[in-house]
Write a protein that holds these residues in place. Structure first.
Motif, mmCIF file in Angstrom:
data_model
loop_
_atom_site.group_PDB
_atom_site.id
_atom_site.type_symbol
_atom_site.label_atom_id
_atom_site.label_comp_id
_atom_site.label_asym_id
_atom_site.label_seq_id
_atom_site.Cartn_x
_atom_site.Cartn_y
_atom_site.Cartn_z
ATOM 1 N N ALA A 57 -5.336 1.714 3.270
ATOM 2 C CA ALA A 57 -5.080 1.162 1.789
ATOM 3 C C ALA A 57 -5.984 0.231 2.617
ATOM 4 C CB ALA A 57 -4.215 0.996 0.709
ATOM 5 N N ARG A 103 -14.517 3.709 0.827
ATOM 6 C CA ARG A 103 -14.077 5.097 -0.126
ATOM 7 C C ARG A 103 -15.238 5.959 1.089
ATOM 8 N NH1 ARG A 103 -10.386 7.301 -4.434
ATOM 9 N NH2 ARG A 103 -11.286 8.790 -3.153
ATOM 10 N N GLN A 115 -6.814 4.131 -0.120
ATOM 11 C CA GLN A 115 -6.624 4.075 -1.530
ATOM 12 C C GLN A 115 -7.196 2.783 -1.274
ATOM 13 O OE1 GLN A 115 -2.041 4.523 -0.134
ATOM 14 N NE2 GLN A 115 -2.395 4.296 -2.304
ATOM 15 N N TYR A 169 -8.313 -0.048 -3.595
ATOM 16 C CA TYR A 169 -7.845 -1.234 -5.063
ATOM 17 C C TYR A 169 -9.290 -2.358 -5.482
ATOM 18 C CZ TYR A 169 -4.092 2.149 -4.430
ATOM 19 O OH TYR A 169 -3.225 2.646 -4.721
ATOM 20 N N GLU A 208 -0.520 1.087 -7.650
ATOM 21 C CA GLU A 208 -1.438 2.203 -8.663
ATOM 22 C C GLU A 208 -0.773 2.393 -9.924
ATOM 23 O OE1 GLU A 208 -3.409 6.101 -9.158
ATOM 24 O OE2 GLU A 208 -3.644 4.376 -7.137
#
Length: 337
Positions: A96, A115, A122, A124, A314
């Motif tokens: 992540a 990404r 993941q 964020y 999440e």
């Protein structure tokens, strides 16, 4: 006698060993972009939760870089929005990425680049703009979270009380609005919102919050367009009949928050009064200020370490997609308070 071992270790460069091992064997780790206060707390909480962590920071002299290295957390010096820097952080093998800088668009750029380079990661982004955060989470390409929402949740949790109560919210920036959104469902609550940037001509200073609809009674919220240190605040509070008062100091001015907290307690001492203060750093204040509860960002994030912080990120993103305001907020007052 002062021990020379830490100096010798630093001189030999042994504090860089975690970075060396990471470069050789790093995988299934979390990349934290930004070594500011939020980034440091995030990295420490992730590590406490059992995750391997590497931090990216463009400034080798940033306040928290040396401390992170002393804790054995690898730090990559570079631009987190650069493919090369993300490559050094082994983004292709990461589990992540969490971007924590102070700029929404930079965090968005970093997360989208991560990404693109590693579609399975993941990602964020720390996004303070309510509307942007909502639309981002709807795309499901990246997750968006807000430190203000976390603090607001903790403030509201501590302050909520059943029955007739007056909530005084000082500072109607992002934190103040988030607090009001969380408390406004209390059926017998009334609110006094204080911010110098409110316009007396605006009944609903933030249209996206739909206060009239959600509260069902326009009179439940009163607006005071005054500075929090103005005598007008205490004058107004004296006129309020409610025996139960909960004051939430939500501005970014730590000194001002504390001063108003003390003045409110002195003024409302005969009532059932509690004051909740958002502070950047509390030190020992939390134990010494009777009647005042302090909420610190570090401790709020530390609470995430009790479980899987990535799962909580999440859930935070999904909750935002369901509840964040989406109305155009043009014409709303300044969000800097």
């Amino acid at each position: 006698q002062t021990c020379a071992l830490p100096i010798l270790v630093d001189h030999l460069g042994l504090l860089q060993l975690p970075m060396l091992f990471f470069q050789l064997f790093g995988r299934d780790h979390v990349v934290v972009v930004g070594a500011g206060r939020l980034g440091r707390h995030m990295a420490e909480a992730l590590r406490a939760g059992g995750h391997r962590v590497v931090v990216i920071e463009k400034d080798d002299g940033a306040d928290h870089v040396a401390e992170l290295r002393r804790q054995g957390i690898p730090v990559v010096i570079g631009d987190g929005s650069s493919e090369q820097t993300l490559g050094v952080a082994r983004i292709a093998r990461a589990r992540a990425l969490v971007s924590t800088t102070a700029q929404d668009l930079v965090n968005l750029e970093v997360a989208l680049l991560a990404r693109r380079l590693s579609p399975k990661v993941q990602a964020y982004a720390h996004v303070e703009d309510d509307v942007l955060r909502h639309h981002l989470t709807l795309t499901e390409a990246i997750g968006a979270y807000s430190s203000y929402e976390w603090i607001a949740a903790e403030l509201a949790r501590r302050a909520v009380v059943k029955g007739a109560v007056l909530f005084i919210i000082v500072g109607y920036g992002r934190l103040g609005r988030a607090v009001l959104r969380r408390l406004r469902t209390e059926p017998e609550a009334r609110f006094l919102v204080v911010d110098p940037n409110l316009s007396a001509a605006i009944t609903r200073p933030h249209p996206a919050d739909s206060l009239d609809t959600d509260l069902g009674r326009e009179s439940a919220v009163a607006w005071l367009a005054e500075d929090m240190l103005s005598p007008a605040l205490l004058t107004r509070v004296r006129k309020e009949p409610d025996p139960v008062v909960r004051a939430l100091l939500c501005t970014d001015d730590d000194e001002g928050n504390l001063r108003v907290a003390v003045e409110l307690l002195a003024e409302l001492g005969s009532r059932d009064t509690q004051v909740f203060v958002r502070l950047s750093r509390a030190g020992n204040l939390a134990q010494t200020l009777r009647g005042i509860e302090v909420v610190e960002m570090a401790k709020v994030i530390d609470g995430f370490a009790d479980g899987d912080i990535l799962q909580r990120l999440e859930r935070t993103s999904r909750a935002c997609a369901a509840h964040c305001p989406v109305t155009d907020v043009s014409g709303s007052p300044s969000r800097g308070a």
